[in-house]
Structure formats: structure tokens, C-alpha cells
Design a protein around this motif. Sequence first.
Motif, PDB file in Angstrom:
ATOM      1  N   GLY A   1      -2.080 -64.637  61.733  1.00 46.27           N
ATOM      2  CA  GLY A   1      -3.470 -64.956  62.058  1.00 46.27           C
ATOM      3  C   GLY A   1      -4.286 -65.264  60.810  1.00 46.27           C
ATOM      4  O   GLY A   1      -5.045 -66.240  60.772  1.00 46.27           O
TER       5      GLY A   1
ATOM      6  N   TYR B   1      -1.143 -72.662  66.366  1.00 45.24           N
ATOM      7  CA  TYR B   1      -2.220 -71.976  67.097  1.00 45.24           C
ATOM      8  C   TYR B   1      -1.700 -71.582  68.473  1.00 45.24           C
ATOM      9  O   TYR B   1      -1.930 -70.468  68.947  1.00 45.24           O
ATOM     10  CB  TYR B   1      -3.447 -72.876  67.232  1.00 45.24           C
ATOM     11  CG  TYR B   1      -4.189 -73.070  65.927  1.00 45.24           C
ATOM     12  CD1 TYR B   1      -5.302 -72.300  65.620  1.00 45.24           C
ATOM     13  CD2 TYR B   1      -3.754 -74.015  65.005  1.00 45.24           C
ATOM     14  CE1 TYR B   1      -5.971 -72.460  64.424  1.00 45.24           C
ATOM     15  CE2 TYR B   1      -4.413 -74.184  63.800  1.00 45.24           C
ATOM     16  CZ  TYR B   1      -5.523 -73.410  63.510  1.00 45.24           C
ATOM     17  OH  TYR B   1      -6.167 -73.562  62.324  1.00 45.24           O
TER      18      TYR B   1
ATOM     19  N   HIS C   1       0.615 -68.617  68.116  1.00 44.82           N
ATOM     20  CA  HIS C   1      -0.130 -67.378  67.868  1.00 44.82           C
ATOM     21  C   HIS C   1      -0.766 -66.856  69.164  1.00 44.82           C
ATOM     22  O   HIS C   1      -0.691 -65.666  69.483  1.00 44.82           O
ATOM     23  CB  HIS C   1      -1.203 -67.628  66.795  1.00 44.82           C
ATOM     24  CG  HIS C   1      -2.028 -66.422  66.452  1.00 44.82           C
ATOM     25  ND1 HIS C   1      -1.653 -65.501  65.506  1.00 44.82           N
ATOM     26  CD2 HIS C   1      -3.223 -65.982  66.935  1.00 44.82           C
ATOM     27  CE1 HIS C   1      -2.575 -64.548  65.425  1.00 44.82           C
ATOM     28  NE2 HIS C   1      -3.544 -64.815  66.282  1.00 44.82           N
TER      29      HIS C   1
ATOM     30  N   GLY D   1      -9.328 -62.200  70.723  1.00 43.75           N
ATOM     31  CA  GLY D   1      -8.766 -63.508  70.370  1.00 43.75           C
ATOM     32  C   GLY D   1      -8.848 -64.470  71.542  1.00 43.75           C
ATOM     33  O   GLY D   1      -9.236 -65.639  71.392  1.00 43.75           O
TER      34      GLY D   1
ATOM     35  N   SER E   1      -8.744 -56.583  63.948  1.00 47.92           N
ATOM     36  CA  SER E   1      -7.408 -56.678  63.342  1.00 47.92           C
ATOM     37  C   SER E   1      -7.333 -55.868  62.050  1.00 47.92           C
ATOM     38  O   SER E   1      -6.316 -55.232  61.773  1.00 47.92           O
ATOM     39  CB  SER E   1      -7.051 -58.137  63.018  1.00 47.92           C
ATOM     40  OG  SER E   1      -6.969 -58.892  64.196  1.00 47.92           O
TER      41      SER E   1
END
Length: 183
Positions: free
Chosen positions: A33, A49, A52, A109, A150
Motif C-alpha cells: 500500500g 491497485y 491491492h 480502504g 494501517s
Amino acid sequence: MMRARNGPETWGLVSRALHWLMAAGLLAMLPFGLWLARTQPSLGTLWLYGLHKSLGVMLLVLVLLRLVWHRLSPPPVMLSEGVAPWQLRLAATSHRALYALMLAVPLAGWSASSATGIDTVLFGRWTLPRIAPVSEAWDRRGFALHLWLSVALAVLVAIHVAGALWRHWGHRDATLRRMLGWA
Ligand code: HEM
Ligand code: HEM
């Protein structure tokens, strides 16, 4: 020996598999990330992307399964012989906080991604619903939240790993061995 369910003093195969699979996944997703956020998006990196996001949603599903499994097969009691009460409290509290963050990080996210207006498509196949309105403010704040949650997760994991290694080499009990399935 290789039981699926947790025993009164042992971790079963299901809990161990979920713990180590998620540990590997989360430890990979943190630098992934950070790298994504520091890279100029281009057509060539678009799939990263997508990767992820897909892995992140998978981790969200895994933590939900893990919480359900805890209800079906309760975890063993923590080993406590000769351990200071504040350390047991720290361990119990950090386990709860790790769960909260394992839920909150991917949700942040996903909502930030929703706010960009770009679809979240799992493995290029399944389009997930939007969980936040398309808005620049949500987008910006959502990703800031995703970053800081995170960071909190990374800090707690560091404390958690230090605790596990201390139990193994300092206190010399079976805590780490039983999570590895060696005890
Ligand atoms: C547990 C799973 C996840 C972890 C540990 C994780 C971790 C991270 C980290 C550390 C960053 C860097 C943030 C920054 O520096 O601003 C990031 C960026 C990002 N994450 Fe996640 N993430 C996870 C799940 C998700 C999910 C489920 C989605 C969307 C569905 C998502 C979408 C993104 C996007 C699009 C970026 C790039 C943001 C940008 O370019 O500024 N992540 N992630
Ligand atoms: C992202 C990484 C990690 C997360 C989010 C995490 C999370 C957790 C959580 C929530 C528990 C509580 C029990 C459960 O619900 O399964 C647990 C237990 C445990 N973890 Fe981790 N863990 C991570 C990485 C690690 C690593 C790298 C180690 C070893 C160095 C480790 C060692 C242990 C041990 C030994 C237990 C068992 C504690 C007990 O028996 O009471 N974990 N972990």
C-alpha cells in the motif's frame, strides 16, 4: 494430533491457518500500500491497485471468518503461569485492537476507493458495491484514515510480535510453539 478445532489448551488447524495466512497477507499489504500511494498512477500500474484492493477485501473476508470461527470453536485460554497481570491485560487488549484494525483498515480502504468513483472489482471479475458517496472530501479523508489505521496496525503488530518472541525466548513457554502447531 492435527485437529481442526481448538482444544482447551491447543490451537486447531483452522485458527492456525487463518492466523498465519492473515499475518503473511497483512505484512505484505502494508509495504504494498505504501508503495502504491507513493507511485504515480499509470496504465501500467493500474492492475496493482486492483490486486491491492482484491487482496484487501479477501483479508476482510478472512477476518470475518475468523470471528465466526471463534464463536464455533473458542480459542484456548492464554498461558499465564508466571506472567505479570499487566502483560496478560496488554495481550488481551491488543488482540481485541488487532481485530478492530483488521476490520477497519480494509473497510477504510474500500470506502475511500468508493469515494473516488472508480469501481472496486475483485480479481477483475466481481464489482463490489460502493460503500461511500463519490466525493473528493471522502476520498481524501478516507485514504488518510486508511493510512493512519494501517500505521496503528503496524505498531500493534510490532508489539504483538515482540510479546510472542518474549514468551518464546524470554519467558520460555509454549505460547509461540502452540500457535505454530509444535506443541
Ligand atoms: C487489510 C488490508 C489492507 C492493508 C493492510 C492496506 C494498507 C495500505 C497502506 C499502508 C496504504 C498506503 C496509504 C498511504 O500511504 O496513503 C494503502 C493504500 C491504498 N489502499 Fe490499502 N490496504 C488494505 C486494504 C485495502 C482495500 C480493501 C482497498 C480497497 C478496496 C484498498 C485500497 C487502497 C488504495 C486505492 C490505496 C492507494 C491510495 C493512494 O494512491 O493514495 N486497500 N493501503
Ligand atoms: C499482521 C500480523 C499479525 C496479526 C494481525 C496477528 C493477530 C493475532 C491475534 C488477533 C491473535 C489472538 C488469537 C486469535 O484470534 O487468533 C494472535 C495470536 C497469536 N499470535 Fe499473532 N498476529 C500477527 C502476527 C504474528 C507473528 C509474526 C507472530 C510470531 C512471531 C505471532 C504470534 C502469535 C501467537 C504465538 C499467538 C497466540 C497467543 C496465545 O496463545 O494466546 N503473530 N495473533
